[in-house]
Design an enzyme around this catalytic site. Structure first.
Site, PDB file in Angstrom:
ATOM      1  N   HIS A  73       0.858  -1.190   0.000  1.00 30.72           N
ATOM      2  CA  HIS A  73       0.000   0.000   0.000  1.00 30.72           C
ATOM      3  C   HIS A  73       0.894   1.240   0.000  1.00 30.72           C
ATOM      4  O   HIS A  73       2.104   1.148   0.193  1.00 30.72           O
ATOM      5  CB  HIS A  73      -1.028  -0.012   1.136  1.00 30.72           C
ATOM      6  CG  HIS A  73      -0.465   0.101   2.521  1.00 30.72           C
ATOM      7  ND1 HIS A  73      -1.161   0.657   3.564  1.00 30.72           N
ATOM      8  CD2 HIS A  73       0.727  -0.269   3.021  1.00 30.72           C
ATOM      9  CE1 HIS A  73      -0.426   0.620   4.641  1.00 30.72           C
ATOM     10  NE2 HIS A  73       0.704   0.066   4.350  1.00 30.72           N
ATOM     11  N   GLN A  90      -1.164  -4.637   9.058  1.00 28.00           N
ATOM     12  CA  GLN A  90      -2.254  -5.600   9.284  1.00 28.00           C
ATOM     13  C   GLN A  90      -1.781  -6.804  10.106  1.00 28.00           C
ATOM     14  O   GLN A  90      -2.442  -7.849  10.093  1.00 28.00           O
ATOM     15  CB  GLN A  90      -2.819  -6.076   7.937  1.00 28.00           C
ATOM     16  CG  GLN A  90      -3.295  -4.984   7.011  1.00 28.00           C
ATOM     17  CD  GLN A  90      -4.557  -4.296   7.502  1.00 28.00           C
ATOM     18  OE1 GLN A  90      -5.352  -4.877   8.227  1.00 28.00           O
ATOM     19  NE2 GLN A  90      -4.752  -3.045   7.114  1.00 28.00           N
ATOM     20  N   LYS A 102      -5.419  -0.416  14.117  1.00 28.17           N
ATOM     21  CA  LYS A 102      -5.913  -1.516  13.278  1.00 28.17           C
ATOM     22  C   LYS A 102      -6.043  -2.755  14.181  1.00 28.17           C
ATOM     23  O   LYS A 102      -6.835  -2.722  15.106  1.00 28.17           O
ATOM     24  CB  LYS A 102      -5.017  -1.694  12.065  1.00 28.17           C
ATOM     25  CG  LYS A 102      -5.051  -0.444  11.162  1.00 28.17           C
ATOM     26  CD  LYS A 102      -4.385  -0.670   9.836  1.00 28.17           C
ATOM     27  CE  LYS A 102      -4.180   0.628   9.083  1.00 28.17           C
ATOM     28  NZ  LYS A 102      -5.267   0.978   8.199  1.00 28.17           N
TER      29      LYS A 102
END
Lengths: 406, 75
Positions: free
Chosen positions: A117, A197, A220
């Site tokens: 990303h 993540q 997250k």
């Protein structure tokens, strides 16, 4: 162990919506909010500045938050954890540090992958420009990065930056094996892992992964508040990297013309920190790491992923993305429905069933283009989970998508 | 790199209101295409930008399943 129902009771938003957007931000449980609120109400003075007792107590709470976050999220000593605002900041700290740390030579390169990303792309593109070297992305053959994908790197590769888990595909990559291969081919390469993540979804010990740096967001997987995060930097680099930001709190001495930095990870934390947010991160680490148990989070996310995939793939016109082998998959289901722009569909499932999913390129434009979903769909629709999600919420999404399929 | 110029927030609002003038009803893709044809890109992804304008009451929008999209207009 906290049950799913107990955790749901701690996240009031779940009473109003089926929240399937934890890949963007997880919900902040009430005990975490309470810890921040109590800190501000009872201890809210500056840390590491004044000598009075309340300041000492505030500093102790801040240090305890670091101990808890380090131990429970990364399995590392607190001295190795730099507090940041988010994963992005941590990667920028590293890219900035490497500018002067690496003896760049003509022909050197920085290598990433097409799965990254933007947070793990832009800082490296800029570093390459600043250092006068090349940045390139390798394209993994599948959804999981394999050690063999790095066969084109060599001694000229000075930095390798890739993700622990994909935010779009949910792939959990075999990072130990990949890093072993990277070290074999490019022994001097600095290895940065993007952990946006990872922590809170996966239990691991960061030092065992073999990387040089690991950056993550508190908001997250860890269930912390937005604006909290951390960077693990191997000890040899903590003292040798130039911090990105300088100012109060990071110095050992300042003269009229120069400065000397303090030792340890706090040299990277100039200025008054987001103390309540980081207190919240520490409390969140205990909540997810001790009261739920990260292994339970992982198991639940895999069950939800398996269930949603099996149900949504029955809908005519649905195409799903990601590795079909769920052993290496973490709580994310990306899909499209024929004829629908991804964002139109996401707005529709909110309107129809109160299901909140993200749509678009998920801050990973090169990946969306490589997947061939940019022109027809404008990206993908992504449902992403945490421990608090239910099978009923998956059903609500599937019901809405079925209706939209006509 | 894209040759489209990304509109600023206020420009984007003005642009959307302009193309919806005269009681026109357009779907997301039509607005996206019209914007691209003019050499622009919305400040955000088109649907997200339009959804934001709908939340603020600047435009109205409804889901039209038969057309597989949202239709937008000036209220």
């Amino acid at each position: 162990m906290l049950t799913v129902e107990e955790v749901r009771a701690d996240c009031p938003i779940l009473k109003r919506f089926a929240y399937l957007d934890s890949g963007a931000t997880t919900l902040t449980p009430l005990p975490v909010i309470q810890a921040m609120s109590e800190y501000l109400a009872n201890f809210g003075v500056n840390v590491e500045r004044s000598a009075y007792r309340l300041a000492q107590e505030a500093s102790e709470q801040w240090d305890q938050a670091r101990r808890d976050a380090a131990r429970l999220l990364l399995g590392c000593p607190p001295e190795e954890l730099i507090f940041t605002r988010n994963c992005t900041e941590g990667i920028n700290v590293v890219a900035n540090g490497l500018l002067n740390h690496v003896p760049w030579r003509k022909g050197d390169e920085i290598v990433g992958t097409t799965l990254e990303h933007h947070a793990n792309e832009l800082p490296w593109m800029r570093l390459a420009r600043q250092a006068g070297v090349k940045y390139r992305m390798i394209a993994p053959a599948g959804c999981i990065i394999a050690p063999s994908d790095f066969e084109s790197i060599g001694p000229e590769t000075r930095v390798v930056a890739f993700q622990h888990v994909s935010n779009v595909l949910g792939s959990e990559h075999p990072v130990r094996d990949i890093i072993r291969e990277v070290r074999r081919r490019a022994p001097d390469a600095f290895v940065m892992l993007d952990g946006s993540q990872g922590p809170g979804h996966l239990k691991f010990n960061v030092a065992d992964l073999g990387c040089d740096a690991y950056s993550f967001s508190g908001h997250k997987g860890p269930l912390g508040p937005p604006g909290s995060g951390g960077l693990w930097l191997s000890r040899e680099h903590v003292e040798s990297f130039e911090p990105l930001i300088l100012g109060g709190g990071v110095v050992a001495n300042v003269t009229e013309t120069d400065y000397a930095l303090r030792a340890g990870s706090k040299r990277f934390e100039a200025g008054t920190p987001n103390t309540p947010g980081l207190i919240g991160l520490g409390r969140a680490a205990r909540y997810v790491g001790e009261e739920i148990g990260i292994e339970h989070v992982h198991k639940r996310e895999q069950e939800l992923t398996k269930y949603l995939l099996s149900e949504i793939e029955k809908v005519e016109g649905v195409e799903t993305y990601g590795d079909p082998d769920l052993k290496h998959r973490v709580g994310t289901v990306s899909f499209n429905l024929e004829g629908w722009r991804a964002t139109d569909l996401a707005l529709a499932v909110d309107e129809m069933q109160g299901v909140l999913v993200r749509a678009g390129h998920h801050c990973a434009m090169p990946l969306a283009r490589r997947m061939g979903v940019e022109d027809d769909y404008g990206g993908t629709v992504r449902a992403s989970f945490h421990y608090y999600n239910t099978f009923d919420e998956c059903d609500r999404l599937v019901r809405a998508v079925k209706e939209l399929a006509g | 790199m894209t040759a489209l110029r990304q509109l600023g927030e206020e420009e984007g609002v003005a642009w959307v209101l302009r193309i919806l003038e005269g009681g026109k009803r357009m779907d997301t893709r039509e607005i996206e295409e019209a914007t691209k044809s003019a050499g622009f890109a919305c400040p955000d992804s088109t649907a997200r930008f339009l959804s934001g304008l709908r939340s603020r009451g600047v435009i109205a929008g409804e889901l039209v399943i038969a057309r597989k999209t949202w239709v937008w207009w000036k209220p």
